[in-house]
Design a protein around this motif. Structure first.
Motif, mmCIF file in Angstrom:
data_model
loop_
_atom_site.group_PDB
_atom_site.id
_atom_site.type_symbol
_atom_site.label_atom_id
_atom_site.label_comp_id
_atom_site.label_asym_id
_atom_site.label_seq_id
_atom_site.Cartn_x
_atom_site.Cartn_y
_atom_site.Cartn_z
ATOM 1 N N SER A 13 44.579 47.373 45.865
ATOM 2 C CA SER A 13 44.079 48.432 45.212
ATOM 3 C C SER A 13 42.530 48.333 44.714
ATOM 4 N N LEU A 14 42.584 46.899 44.144
ATOM 5 C CA LEU A 14 41.326 46.520 43.820
ATOM 6 C C LEU A 14 40.318 46.361 45.024
ATOM 7 N N PHE A 55 33.647 38.231 37.271
ATOM 8 C CA PHE A 55 34.525 39.551 37.491
ATOM 9 C C PHE A 55 33.400 40.388 38.235
ATOM 10 N N ILE A 56 32.098 40.541 37.750
ATOM 11 C CA ILE A 56 31.266 41.473 38.619
ATOM 12 C C ILE A 56 31.068 40.986 39.888
ATOM 13 N N TYR A 57 31.089 39.782 40.325
ATOM 14 C CA TYR A 57 31.029 39.409 41.729
ATOM 15 C C TYR A 57 32.235 39.822 42.556
ATOM 16 N N ILE A 58 33.438 39.772 41.736
ATOM 17 C CA ILE A 58 34.607 39.934 42.473
ATOM 18 C C ILE A 58 34.662 41.601 42.632
ATOM 19 N N TYR A 59 34.146 42.358 41.766
ATOM 20 C CA TYR A 59 34.115 43.807 41.997
ATOM 21 C C TYR A 59 33.049 44.059 43.219
ATOM 22 N N GLU A 63 35.406 44.257 48.893
ATOM 23 C CA GLU A 63 35.997 44.439 50.494
ATOM 24 C C GLU A 63 35.837 43.184 51.018
ATOM 25 N N ASN A 64 35.160 42.300 50.860
ATOM 26 C CA ASN A 64 35.243 41.123 51.746
ATOM 27 C C ASN A 64 36.114 40.093 51.348
ATOM 28 N N LEU A 65 37.054 40.404 50.046
ATOM 29 C CA LEU A 65 38.008 39.196 49.636
ATOM 30 C C LEU A 65 39.058 39.303 50.570
#
Length: 189
Positions: A13-14, A55-59, A63-65
């Motif tokens: 979902s994230l 956390f900003i980087y993760i958000y 899409e690339n995670l």
């Protein structure tokens, strides 16, 4: 969105941009990651700023995670690398303590131990001293296991060591603690 979703569904979902999934992830892991980061950096400002940037980087890069079945090992290992990178980068500009990314120097406080004790033996007032006497790698494994509640497989991923090394390190740390506690008890009797 339900807060008790599986890690896989929450992560998916994230990755799809669900802000509520991101909020659940943030609320679930912020405190543990902050405490772990503080053990690494020994600096509240660096830890807080790094964690918010993380956390900003993760958000922003969601899409690339990679797809995940369990979130905790990924977050801890990624944040570990992230904060070490920040510390090394700021070291070039100002004096910041030297850091070895393979061995983190974790120190325990009495407050952490009050809520994370396994047996009456470890209720000894000398436990923080005994824990802090352990080699750095043993302290980090013990911290991740008992303070962050990670499994051996997850610790192996976070620290980038194999599963058997984690188990051996935990075993050695507990053996060392038991020996030290036995010596203290002998001296006090």
């Amino acid at each position: 969105m339900k807060k008790n979703l599986s890690d896989e569904i929450l992560w998916d979902s994230l990755k799809k941009g669900n802000v509520e999934a991101f909020s659940i992830l943030f609320k679930t892991y912020y405190a543990s990651l902050y405490n772990y980061g503080l053990k690494i950096s020994k600096n509240e400002t660096i830890t807080e700023d790094s964690l918010q940037d993380f956390f900003i980087y993760i958000y922003e890069h969601r899409e690339n995670l990679s797809d995940l079945n369990t979130i905790a090992p990924y977050l801890f290992s990624s944040f570990r690398r992230f904060i070490i990178h920040i510390i090394k980068k700021s070291k070039k500009n100002t004096f910041v303590r030297d850091i070895n990314e393979n061995i983190i120097d974790i120190h325990f406080t009495p407050e952490e131990l009050i809520t994370h004790q396994e047996s009456k033996t470890f209720q000894n007032q000398n436990l923080p001293k005994l824990l802090n006497k352990l080699p750095k790698r043993q302290r980090e494994v013990i911290y991740l296991k008992y303070n962050c509640n990670l499994k051996a497989t997850e610790i192996a991923e976070v620290m980038d060591i194999n599963y058997q090394s984690v188990n051996n390190t935990i075993h050695k740390a507990i053996k060392n603690l038991r020996e030290d506690v036995a010596i203290i008890q002998l001296l006090n009797s």
